[in-house]
Design a protein around this motif. Structure first.
Motif, PDB file in Angstrom:
ATOM      1  N   LYS A 186     -26.187 -41.447  22.749  1.00  0.00           N
ATOM      2  CA  LYS A 186     -26.818 -41.017  24.004  1.00  0.00           C
ATOM      3  C   LYS A 186     -26.247 -41.796  25.187  1.00  0.00           C
ATOM      4  N   ALA A 187     -25.956 -43.064  24.962  1.00  0.00           N
ATOM      5  CA  ALA A 187     -25.364 -43.869  26.041  1.00  0.00           C
ATOM      6  C   ALA A 187     -23.955 -43.369  26.372  1.00  0.00           C
ATOM      7  N   THR A 188     -23.227 -42.944  25.356  1.00  0.00           N
ATOM      8  CA  THR A 188     -21.874 -42.420  25.575  1.00  0.00           C
ATOM      9  C   THR A 188     -21.927 -41.087  26.315  1.00  0.00           C
ATOM     10  N   ALA A 189     -22.850 -40.217  25.895  1.00  0.00           N
ATOM     11  CA  ALA A 189     -22.951 -38.896  26.545  1.00  0.00           C
ATOM     12  C   ALA A 189     -23.431 -39.059  27.989  1.00  0.00           C
ATOM     13  N   GLY A 190     -24.449 -39.869  28.173  1.00  0.00           N
ATOM     14  CA  GLY A 190     -24.911 -40.224  29.527  1.00  0.00           C
ATOM     15  C   GLY A 190     -25.378 -39.063  30.395  1.00  0.00           C
ATOM     16  N   ARG A 191     -25.859 -37.981  29.767  1.00  0.00           N
ATOM     17  CA  ARG A 191     -26.409 -36.875  30.569  1.00  0.00           C
ATOM     18  C   ARG A 191     -27.753 -37.317  31.142  1.00  0.00           C
ATOM     19  N   PRO A 192     -28.246 -36.650  32.171  1.00  0.00           N
ATOM     20  CA  PRO A 192     -29.546 -37.051  32.725  1.00  0.00           C
ATOM     21  C   PRO A 192     -30.635 -37.160  31.667  1.00  0.00           C
TER      22      PRO A 192
ATOM     23  N   ARG B  10     -30.202 -40.345  29.747  1.00  0.00           N
ATOM     24  CA  ARG B  10     -30.597 -41.512  30.550  1.00  0.00           C
ATOM     25  C   ARG B  10     -32.116 -41.653  30.589  1.00  0.00           C
ATOM     26  N   LEU B  11     -32.793 -40.538  30.706  1.00  0.00           N
ATOM     27  CA  LEU B  11     -34.254 -40.578  30.741  1.00  0.00           C
ATOM     28  C   LEU B  11     -34.800 -41.088  29.399  1.00  0.00           C
ATOM     29  N   PHE B  12     -34.216 -40.571  28.309  1.00  0.00           N
ATOM     30  CA  PHE B  12     -34.639 -41.040  26.989  1.00  0.00           C
ATOM     31  C   PHE B  12     -34.383 -42.544  26.851  1.00  0.00           C
ATOM     32  N   LEU B  13     -33.183 -42.988  27.212  1.00  0.00           N
ATOM     33  CA  LEU B  13     -32.835 -44.403  27.028  1.00  0.00           C
ATOM     34  C   LEU B  13     -33.767 -45.319  27.813  1.00  0.00           C
ATOM     35  N   GLU B  14     -34.080 -44.892  29.032  1.00  0.00           N
ATOM     36  CA  GLU B  14     -34.948 -45.718  29.878  1.00  0.00           C
ATOM     37  C   GLU B  14     -36.361 -45.815  29.272  1.00  0.00           C
ATOM     38  N   THR B  15     -36.907 -44.698  28.835  1.00  0.00           N
ATOM     39  CA  THR B  15     -38.271 -44.723  28.295  1.00  0.00           C
ATOM     40  C   THR B  15     -38.302 -45.359  26.898  1.00  0.00           C
ATOM     41  N   HIS B  16     -37.266 -45.139  26.119  1.00  0.00           N
ATOM     42  CA  HIS B  16     -37.195 -45.737  24.776  1.00  0.00           C
ATOM     43  C   HIS B  16     -37.103 -47.255  24.873  1.00  0.00           C
TER      44      HIS B  16
END
Lengths: 71, 176
Positions: B143-149, B152-158
């Motif tokens: 997900k960090a590599t793909a970096g779609r919005p 990013r939302l998932f990474l921030e909340t996770h």
């Protein structure tokens, strides 16, 4: 508002307030450390029963399906 | 039985190789309800192997899922020739059961080859069905590599949700 919900909403706000660039994201060391912790846990090994995950998502869906607009 | 678990059983019966990735994959790594995210999609990562993909399509058919690609019904006959074309294009096949289940059969996981993810997978149990799931670090790194919005939302909340798993003395200060 409970602290967990407050933090989640703040996180969403931070993302919404900034432009939405695409491209690789750099993961911060604290996040990576937390992931490492999850992966080394006994609850994250093959063979663990995770049936509860699907159950709580199903319950959440059922709950919202039953929601009715009041007023 | 839950429609997704029926599909997994059908995939196993046909010896299809797949790994659950994406938000649903991350959910299986949760250790409390606070780290479970609502999502409809199940993303299954498959190797670029036409026979394997054909097996996956057949399994989807067997449990009554409608197959599509690029928002159009998947062509018939669904044979090895078609599977080879889809693999060559690395195209995504979507399997759906009304509004009950949505499964993406993807041949691409940003930043990863299938064999790496397969080798390091976890196999969790869900109502006695074995679910191969990508490592959490692989899901997050992808997900960090793909970096779609949405990534990013998932990474921030996770990240916020996992923060609570750390002992208090190890937690970073809360973002202001």
């Amino acid at each position: 508002m409970d602290p967990e919900t407050k933090r989640a909403l703040e996180a969403i706000d931070r993302v919404c307030e900034t432009p939405t660039p695409t491209g690789p994201v750099e993961l911060d060391p604290d996040y990576l450390k937390a992931i490492e912790r999850v992966e080394s846990s006994a609850l994250d090994q093959s063979g663990v029963d995770k049936s509860w995950v699907r159950k709580i998502l199903q319950e959440s869906r059922d709950h919202w399906r039953r929601a009715r607009l009041l007023g | 039985m839950d429609a997704f678990l029926s599909l997994v059983n059908a995939l196993h019966a046909r010896e299809v190789r797949f790994v659950l990735i994406g938000v649903w994959g991350a959910n299986y790594h949760a250790q409390s309800a606070a780290v479970v995210f609502t999502t409809q999609d199940h993303d299954l990562f498959l190797p670029p192997d036409p026979k394997n993909l054909l097996g996956a399509w057949t399994a989807c058919d067997e449990v009554g899922l409608e197959l599509s690609t690029s928002a159009e019904p998947l062509d018939r006959p669904r044979d090895l020739w078609l599977a080879e074309r889809i693999v060559r294009l690395r195209a995504l096949t979507r399997a759906a059961l009304a509004d009950e289940l949505l499964v993406d059969l993807t041949l691409v996981m940003a930043g990863f080859e299938f064999e790496t993810v397969w080798r390091d997978r976890r196999t969790f149990r869900d109502q006695e069905v074995e679910i191969p799931v990508a490592r959490l670090s692989h899901i997050v790194a992808s997900k960090a590599t793909a970096g779609r919005p949405k990534d990013r939302l998932f990474l921030e909340t996770h990240k916020e949700a996992l923060r609570d798993l750390l002992p208090k003395e190890e937690r970073p200060p809360e973002a202001s």
